[in-house]
Scaffold this motif. Sequence first.
Motif, PDB file in Angstrom:
ATOM      1  N   LEU A   1       0.768  -1.191  -0.106  1.00 35.41           N
ATOM      2  CA  LEU A   1      -0.062   0.170   0.132  1.00 35.41           C
ATOM      3  C   LEU A   1       0.881   1.317   0.084  1.00 35.41           C
ATOM      4  O   LEU A   1       0.542   1.994  -0.747  1.00 35.41           O
ATOM      5  CB  LEU A   1      -1.069   0.013   1.224  1.00 35.41           C
ATOM      6  CG  LEU A   1      -1.825  -1.156   1.494  1.00 35.41           C
ATOM      7  CD1 LEU A   1      -2.588  -1.183   2.717  1.00 35.41           C
ATOM      8  CD2 LEU A   1      -2.862  -1.227   0.434  1.00 35.41           C
ATOM      9  N   THR A   2       1.986   1.157   0.589  1.00 32.24           N
ATOM     10  CA  THR A   2       3.026   2.537   0.789  1.00 32.24           C
ATOM     11  C   THR A   2       3.474   2.893  -0.355  1.00 32.24           C
ATOM     12  O   THR A   2       3.565   3.887  -0.940  1.00 32.24           O
ATOM     13  CB  THR A   2       3.861   2.292   1.978  1.00 32.24           C
ATOM     14  OG1 THR A   2       3.163   1.743   3.082  1.00 32.24           O
ATOM     15  CG2 THR A   2       4.741   3.363   2.262  1.00 32.24           C
ATOM     16  N   VAL A   3       3.851   1.603  -1.139  1.00 33.38           N
ATOM     17  CA  VAL A   3       4.588   1.839  -2.312  1.00 33.38           C
ATOM     18  C   VAL A   3       3.607   2.449  -3.404  1.00 33.38           C
ATOM     19  O   VAL A   3       3.949   3.157  -4.112  1.00 33.38           O
ATOM     20  CB  VAL A   3       5.358   0.270  -2.775  1.00 33.38           C
ATOM     21  CG1 VAL A   3       5.866   0.236  -4.359  1.00 33.38           C
ATOM     22  CG2 VAL A   3       6.183  -0.313  -1.792  1.00 33.38           C
TER      23      VAL A   3
ATOM     24  N   VAL B   1       3.410   6.541  -5.820  1.00 31.40           N
ATOM     25  CA  VAL B   1       3.622   6.583  -7.260  1.00 31.40           C
ATOM     26  C   VAL B   1       2.673   7.738  -7.640  1.00 31.40           C
ATOM     27  O   VAL B   1       1.512   7.900  -7.408  1.00 31.40           O
ATOM     28  CB  VAL B   1       2.968   5.183  -7.939  1.00 31.40           C
ATOM     29  CG1 VAL B   1       3.400   5.324  -9.372  1.00 31.40           C
ATOM     30  CG2 VAL B   1       3.941   3.985  -7.393  1.00 31.40           C
ATOM     31  N   GLN B   2       3.368   8.363  -8.596  1.00 29.81           N
ATOM     32  CA  GLN B   2       2.364   9.494  -9.395  1.00 29.81           C
ATOM     33  C   GLN B   2       1.107   8.943  -9.885  1.00 29.81           C
ATOM     34  O   GLN B   2       1.234   8.094 -10.449  1.00 29.81           O
ATOM     35  CB  GLN B   2       3.182  10.251 -10.434  1.00 29.81           C
ATOM     36  CG  GLN B   2       4.075  11.441  -9.944  1.00 29.81           C
ATOM     37  CD  GLN B   2       5.255  11.086  -9.099  1.00 29.81           C
ATOM     38  OE1 GLN B   2       5.534   9.994  -9.364  1.00 29.81           O
ATOM     39  NE2 GLN B   2       5.889  11.967  -8.269  1.00 29.81           N
ATOM     40  N   ASN B   3       0.284   9.812  -9.969  1.00 35.44           N
ATOM     41  CA  ASN B   3      -1.011   9.337 -10.662  1.00 35.44           C
ATOM     42  C   ASN B   3      -2.006   8.245  -9.883  1.00 35.44           C
ATOM     43  O   ASN B   3      -2.807   7.825 -10.362  1.00 35.44           O
ATOM     44  CB  ASN B   3      -1.163   9.025 -12.274  1.00 35.44           C
ATOM     45  CG  ASN B   3      -0.767  10.107 -12.964  1.00 35.44           C
ATOM     46  OD1 ASN B   3      -1.011  11.336 -12.590  1.00 35.44           O
ATOM     47  ND2 ASN B   3       0.045   9.662 -13.999  1.00 35.44           N
ATOM     48  N   VAL B   4      -1.387   7.976  -8.515  1.00 35.56           N
ATOM     49  CA  VAL B   4      -2.321   6.912  -7.785  1.00 35.56           C
ATOM     50  C   VAL B   4      -3.831   7.507  -7.810  1.00 35.56           C
ATOM     51  O   VAL B   4      -3.961   8.657  -7.642  1.00 35.56           O
ATOM     52  CB  VAL B   4      -1.435   6.603  -6.519  1.00 35.56           C
ATOM     53  CG1 VAL B   4      -1.437   7.676  -5.799  1.00 35.56           C
ATOM     54  CG2 VAL B   4      -2.269   5.589  -5.941  1.00 35.56           C
TER      55      VAL B   4
ATOM     56  N   ASN C   1      -2.328  12.320   2.901  1.00 37.03           N
ATOM     57  CA  ASN C   1      -0.940  12.214   3.784  1.00 37.03           C
ATOM     58  C   ASN C   1      -1.498  11.257   4.822  1.00 37.03           C
ATOM     59  O   ASN C   1      -0.714  10.344   5.404  1.00 37.03           O
ATOM     60  CB  ASN C   1      -0.851  13.548   4.513  1.00 37.03           C
ATOM     61  CG  ASN C   1      -0.023  14.505   3.445  1.00 37.03           C
ATOM     62  OD1 ASN C   1       0.447  13.945   2.520  1.00 37.03           O
ATOM     63  ND2 ASN C   1      -0.064  15.699   3.680  1.00 37.03           N
ATOM     64  N   ARG C   2      -2.997  11.247   5.350  1.00 37.79           N
ATOM     65  CA  ARG C   2      -3.290  10.197   6.250  1.00 37.79           C
ATOM     66  C   ARG C   2      -3.300   8.960   5.775  1.00 37.79           C
ATOM     67  O   ARG C   2      -2.896   7.950   6.306  1.00 37.79           O
ATOM     68  CB  ARG C   2      -4.404  10.748   6.933  1.00 37.79           C
ATOM     69  CG  ARG C   2      -5.132   9.792   7.806  1.00 37.79           C
ATOM     70  CD  ARG C   2      -4.217   9.627   9.124  1.00 37.79           C
ATOM     71  NE  ARG C   2      -4.742   8.566  10.032  1.00 37.79           N
ATOM     72  CZ  ARG C   2      -3.714   7.809  10.816  1.00 37.79           C
ATOM     73  NH1 ARG C   2      -2.716   8.216  10.638  1.00 37.79           N
ATOM     74  NH2 ARG C   2      -4.365   7.098  11.544  1.00 37.79           N
ATOM     75  N   ALA C   3      -3.484   8.819   4.373  1.00 32.67           N
ATOM     76  CA  ALA C   3      -3.511   7.509   3.841  1.00 32.67           C
ATOM     77  C   ALA C   3      -2.254   6.825   4.014  1.00 32.67           C
ATOM     78  O   ALA C   3      -1.987   5.576   4.090  1.00 32.67           O
ATOM     79  CB  ALA C   3      -3.886   7.420   2.221  1.00 32.67           C
TER      80      ALA C   3
ATOM     81  N   LEU D   1      -8.321   3.604   1.705  1.00 33.34           N
ATOM     82  CA  LEU D   1      -7.229   4.555   1.970  1.00 33.34           C
ATOM     83  C   LEU D   1      -7.041   5.794   1.248  1.00 33.34           C
ATOM     84  O   LEU D   1      -7.148   6.914   1.875  1.00 33.34           O
ATOM     85  CB  LEU D   1      -5.848   3.789   1.991  1.00 33.34           C
ATOM     86  CG  LEU D   1      -5.599   2.698   3.282  1.00 33.34           C
ATOM     87  CD1 LEU D   1      -6.068   1.713   2.957  1.00 33.34           C
ATOM     88  CD2 LEU D   1      -4.125   2.824   3.516  1.00 33.34           C
ATOM     89  N   TYR D   2      -7.607   5.627  -0.095  1.00 30.65           N
ATOM     90  CA  TYR D   2      -7.330   6.783  -0.994  1.00 30.65           C
ATOM     91  C   TYR D   2      -8.189   6.726  -2.195  1.00 30.65           C
ATOM     92  O   TYR D   2      -8.165   5.546  -2.675  1.00 30.65           O
ATOM     93  CB  TYR D   2      -5.680   7.049  -1.481  1.00 30.65           C
ATOM     94  CG  TYR D   2      -5.565   8.279  -2.143  1.00 30.65           C
ATOM     95  CD1 TYR D   2      -5.747   9.377  -1.321  1.00 30.65           C
ATOM     96  CD2 TYR D   2      -5.104   8.197  -3.460  1.00 30.65           C
ATOM     97  CE1 TYR D   2      -5.515  10.774  -2.385  1.00 30.65           C
ATOM     98  CE2 TYR D   2      -4.850   9.224  -4.111  1.00 30.65           C
ATOM     99  CZ  TYR D   2      -4.989  10.600  -3.646  1.00 30.65           C
ATOM    100  OH  TYR D   2      -4.961  11.724  -4.473  1.00 30.65           O
TER     101      TYR D   2
END
Length: 329
Positions: free
Chosen positions: A169-171, A175-178, A263-265, A280-281
């Motif tokens: 999840l962190t990775v 990443v841009q455009n997630v 940020n919280r995600a 999460l996001y």
Amino acid sequence: MTIATTNCLLRMYDEHHEIEDYQSGVPRWCTGCGDNAILAAVQRLCRDENLRPEKTVFVSGIGCSSRFPHYMKTYGFHGIHGRALPVAEGIKMARPDLNVFVNTGDGDCCSIGAAHWIHAIRYNMNMTVMLHDNQIYGLTKMQASPTSPQGLKSNTTPRGSYLEPLQPLTVTLGVQNVSFVAQAVDWIPEVLYDIISAAFHHRGLSFVRIIQRCPEWLPKLYEPWLQDPQKILLLNHEQGIQVSANLAKVYKNLESHDPSNLNRAREISSVVDPIPVGILYRNPDVPCYEDLRHAGQPRSRNFIKAGLEAEFDKFTVWPGAAEKRGQAV
Ligand SMILES: Cc1ncc(C[n+]2csc(CCOP(=O)(O)OP(=O)(O)O)c2C)c(N)n1
Ligand code: SF4
Ligand SMILES: [Mg+2]
């Protein structure tokens, strides 16, 4: 009854699907394997959304989890280890009208397929990606994967794995455009279904990490979390999933998390105990690559043939060409 009414009723009958219309074969997964729960949730979703089987495709790599397309009576592509995502992107590019699902294991996605994973997040093509994360290579009989717990003894780590596990999840959130990241566990079917459903309805690449039990190689791994519902942190929000009153009686550890808060995600994504479960996001405004490239525009056979021939012609050695250039043959 007029012919038009009869035709209309027949069409409605043909276009209505029961769960059996999506079921194919008898799954060969072990008893108690979390893949069974994921399959049940997905077949239910297809039925509830009345997805047309001929407009739906499941793509996978190699692994126990990657047998998924065999059990769906839709189109499917059981591909090459680590390559589910580029295959799915190719399908989406050619046929953006199809419902594209990807089923990939932790080895498939986070090890051999890691490069494709990163770029697929950035391309943000409209598809639902399910990472079946059992934290082990199941099919090849217990080798450590990048998500295996530190210290795990396996065939490839007989003294215990040395490294901290990678957090998918962190990775993904880095990443841009997630545009959509969620986490589910296979043993709470109600929430598993809601998360896969939300992922399906998101336009863009929805990445769902599903913590999936492998009773064959890691039978005790999630026992503490199964025994104690407090060790699950349910993310509850009107823009995310809404936890039912009945479920909240058992799972009392809730956090109100707005999925637009990146940020919280990111903070939540690295928490492993309690296990965060929910969305999460989500950002619906990230462009999809297939839209930017106007994918799927109809191209005639002749147009495609002419394009291919022009490419091949660049590399053709024409007879007599060397003499014409005055070179010895
Ligand atoms: C190029 C290539 N390398 C290695 C393999 C052997 N192999 C098949 S499945 C697999 C790992 C599967 O693990 P995972 O993706 O976690 O799926 P699971 O079986 O756990 O669902 C490996 C290494 C292969 N088939 N192809
Ligand atoms: S080995 Fe593990 S992942 Fe594979 S089918 Fe059996 S329980 Fe499932
Ligand atoms: Mg695995």
